[in-house]
Scaffold this active site. Structure first.
Site, PDB file in Angstrom:
ATOM      1  CE  LYS A  96     -10.547 -28.629 -60.512  1.00 53.99           C
ATOM      2  NZ  LYS A  96     -10.874 -27.570 -59.555  1.00 53.99           N
ATOM      3  N   GLY A 157     -17.713 -22.294 -55.273  1.00 53.39           N
ATOM      4  CA  GLY A 157     -17.792 -21.157 -54.355  1.00 53.39           C
ATOM      5  C   GLY A 157     -19.129 -20.966 -53.664  1.00 53.39           C
ATOM      6  CB  ALA A 184     -16.682 -27.295 -57.188  1.00 55.40           C
ATOM      7  CG  ASN A 206      -9.509 -22.528 -53.110  1.00 55.08           C
ATOM      8  OD1 ASN A 206      -9.268 -21.870 -52.110  1.00 55.08           O
ATOM      9  ND2 ASN A 206      -8.858 -22.311 -54.221  1.00 55.08           N
ATOM     10  CB  THR A 207     -14.577 -20.962 -51.613  1.00 54.60           C
ATOM     11  OG1 THR A 207     -14.242 -20.912 -53.002  1.00 54.60           O
ATOM     12  CG2 THR A 207     -15.090 -19.600 -51.198  1.00 54.60           C
TER      13      THR A 207
END
Lengths: 256, 326
Positions: A96, A157, A184, A206-207
């Site tokens: 990635k 994020g 994202a 992720n976050t």
């Protein structure tokens, strides 16, 4: 299920492995999400003598495909070197590719990204570029050998969701045969469902999971939303309209 | 039960263990080839915050519960604990992190600007909102370890000699040779002197990527911490990490820009996969380990549970594992 570089994956949900309260909670989140791919950063963790080995072993033990990333790289050279290290560490050609262009917004450097993607593709890597939804950039990435595109929904994020629906939709229309992953910016499961409804092949986040009060429950919530959105994408949704359209017939009723 | 104990490792875990056992009348020897407390121990680099409420925002509830015993225990051993609470702030654009933090720390009290001025005058002009955790405290890790070492010597704890009696292994990350599921989580920290800034309590600056805490020591000295990187190396502070810590401190208060840089510290915290400690029997040895970033907060509870186990045969209610062959 989508196929990335001739590998068919088991889930449309991809999860990052950073920022969880503990590796145990990280593993719980993967179990409950059914995610088929784990992204993992190697830049800072590599240390002097592959000091991140303990954590990487925990990631391998998740039993899912590992997609190493070049998070934290601000230059082409740094990204290429990190990718080469990742290939050795995880024995995979997948990478990635992140080339960060701005420290504050963490937005991709489109120029460096194309350059690094070209070098890595030539070197046999299978590149998953973290890019913006810019159509011209995406065309360049495909030209240099990328067979997957990973446009952002919003800056990393932020949890803002899909900032440019129009741009993401036109990418989908323009690249009907290239697997597209929203990477994202997702904050809520409904954002993930929306990406899937647009016809995207997968989402990467992720976050939103790692920083939830209960990461494992949130991981499952995202998995359900991804499944719902993917199903909806195949079900030929109705088109929105301005006029009310009664779902029971009004014919024959008195018009007062 | 044996009344003679040998503790391997003289960091916060080992010294706390020695204090607890010796204060209950046991004969204790501490073996640490490096001698007196110093920079070979991970706890030398600690922040020394006794902050169960703040830690509870991201750590398991048991850590919060067990951590509440810490301040009283340290005081019972003669340590100076400052009961000044913790202040939590965020920069303008990160206010949502403050909202999340307040929701997840039930004891957090929201301070308006006037009250910030009463608690920390130097922060009042920069922050219009802060959180305050009144039940938290802090101590100076190095002074505390050094004083405890001296106190134990006076009490008859021996710091040389041969292994005798029950062995309790408190070696931290070095015990990975036996505890295969132990890993290191690298942390980098700074010590600076900055007479221009006065803080009376630990201040945490929330940030999505570079969270920072600043703990005031004496004489205008501050500890700035700490990174948290999934790596087991015990050295090699990187420029990026140091820069991030400095940036965060500068953002907290620009006067830190003129601070004198005294130390750059780095070590790796010993942690198990769930980031909670363990009291584990392997063969004839008892291992106390995995204090992660909660050394001063949890060492007392771990020492008390271990002492209950070896002296009274009481099985610890949490964090205990028996790996002996049956």
């Amino acid at each position: 299920m989508p196929t990335f570089y001739s590998t068919e994956v088991t889930s449309r949900l991809m999860l990052g492995t950073a920022q969880y309260p503990s590796p145990t909670i990280l593993a719980d989140a993967f179990r409950r999400s059914g995610a088929g791919i784990a992204t993992v950063s190697v830049r800072r963790e590599a240390g002097g003598d592959q000091a991140g080995q303990d954590f990487w072993t925990l990631i391998r033990d998740l039993g899912v495909a590992v997609l190493p990333n070049t998070a934290g790289c601000y230059s082409v050279r740094e990204a290429v070197t990190t990718a080469q290290m990742a290939r050795e560490l995880f024995d995979t050609n997948w990478i990635k590719l992140e080339v960060i262009g701005h420290a504050d917004t963490l937005q991709p450097d489109p120029f460096g990204l194309v350059d690094a993607a070209a070098q890595l593709s030539d070197d046999g890597f299978e590149v998953f570029p973290y890019c913006t939804e810019d159509l011209v950039l995406c065309e360049r990435l495909v030209e240099v050998g990328c067979k997957v595109l990973m446009p952002w929904g919003a800056p990393i994020g932020t949890g803002l969701g899909l900032n440019n629906i129009y741009g993401l939709r036109s990418l989908r229309a323009h690249f009907p045969d290239i697997p597209l992953v929203v990477d994202a910016g997702l904050g809520l499961p409904s954002h993930a469902a929306q990406a899937m409804e647009l016809g995207y092949d997968a989402v990467l986040l992720n976050t939103a999971v790692a920083k939830a009060g209960d990461p494992a429950a949130m991981a499952q919530a995202f998995a359900l939303a991804v499944e719902a959105g993917a199903l909806a994408a195949q079900a030929d949704a109705m088109d929105a309209r301005d006029m009310a359209a009664p779902s029971t017939p009004v014919f024959g009723k008195a018009m007062l | 039960m044996s009344d003679t104990y040998t503790i391997i490792g003289g960091g916060v875990c080992g010294l706390t263990m020695a204090a607890e056992l010796s204060s209950r009348g046991a004969q204790v020897t501490v073996i640490d080839p490096m001698g007196a407390p110093g920079d070979h121990a991970c706890s030398w680099w600690a922040g020394g915050m006794l902050a169960p409420d703040c830690e509870g925002v991201s750590a398991e509830p048991e850590i919060m519960r067990q951590g509440r015993k810490a301040a009283a225990w340290w005081e019972s051993q003669g340590a100076t604990v400052h009961h000044a609470g913790t202040m939590v702030v965020a920069l303008g654009r990160d206010q949502s992190d403050l909202t999340t933090f307040a929701r997840r720390a039930p004891n957090a009290q929201t301070l308006p600007k006037e009250q910030i001025a009463a608690f920390e005058p130097h922060l009042a002009e920069r922050y219009s909102k802060a959180l305050f955790l009144s039940d938290e405290g802090h101590l100076d890790p190095r002074a505390t370890l050094t004083a405890l070492h001296a106190r134990l010597s006076q009490r008859g704890v021996r710091f040389d000699g041969d292994i005798a009696g029950q062995v309790i292994d408190c070696r931290g990350l070095a015990a990975r040779d036996v505890l295969r599921d132990l890993r290191g989580v690298k942390g980098e920290m700074l010590v600076v002197r900055c007479p221009d800034v006065v803080l009376s309590r630990p201040v945490r600056l929330l940030h999505p990527r570079f969270p920072l805490y600043i703990v005031p020591r004496s004489d205008g000295v501050f500890m700035l911490g700490a990174t948290q990187i999934e790596a087991s190396e015990r050295g090699r502070a990187t420029l990026r990490s140091v820069m991030e810590l400095m940036n965060a401190a500068y953002a907290l208060h620009p006067a830190f820009g003129e601070a004198e840089l005294l130390e750059i510290g780095v070590d790796a915290r010993p942690a198990f996969p769930d980031n909670q400690p363990r009291i584990r029997r392997v063969g004839d040895v008892i291992y106390a380990n995995g204090l992660f970033r909660h050394g001063f907060l949890l060492a007392p509870a771990v020492a008390q549970m271990t002492a209950d186990l070896v002296l009274d045969g009481k099985i610890p209610e949490v964090w205990y594992e028996d790996h002996r062959e049956r």
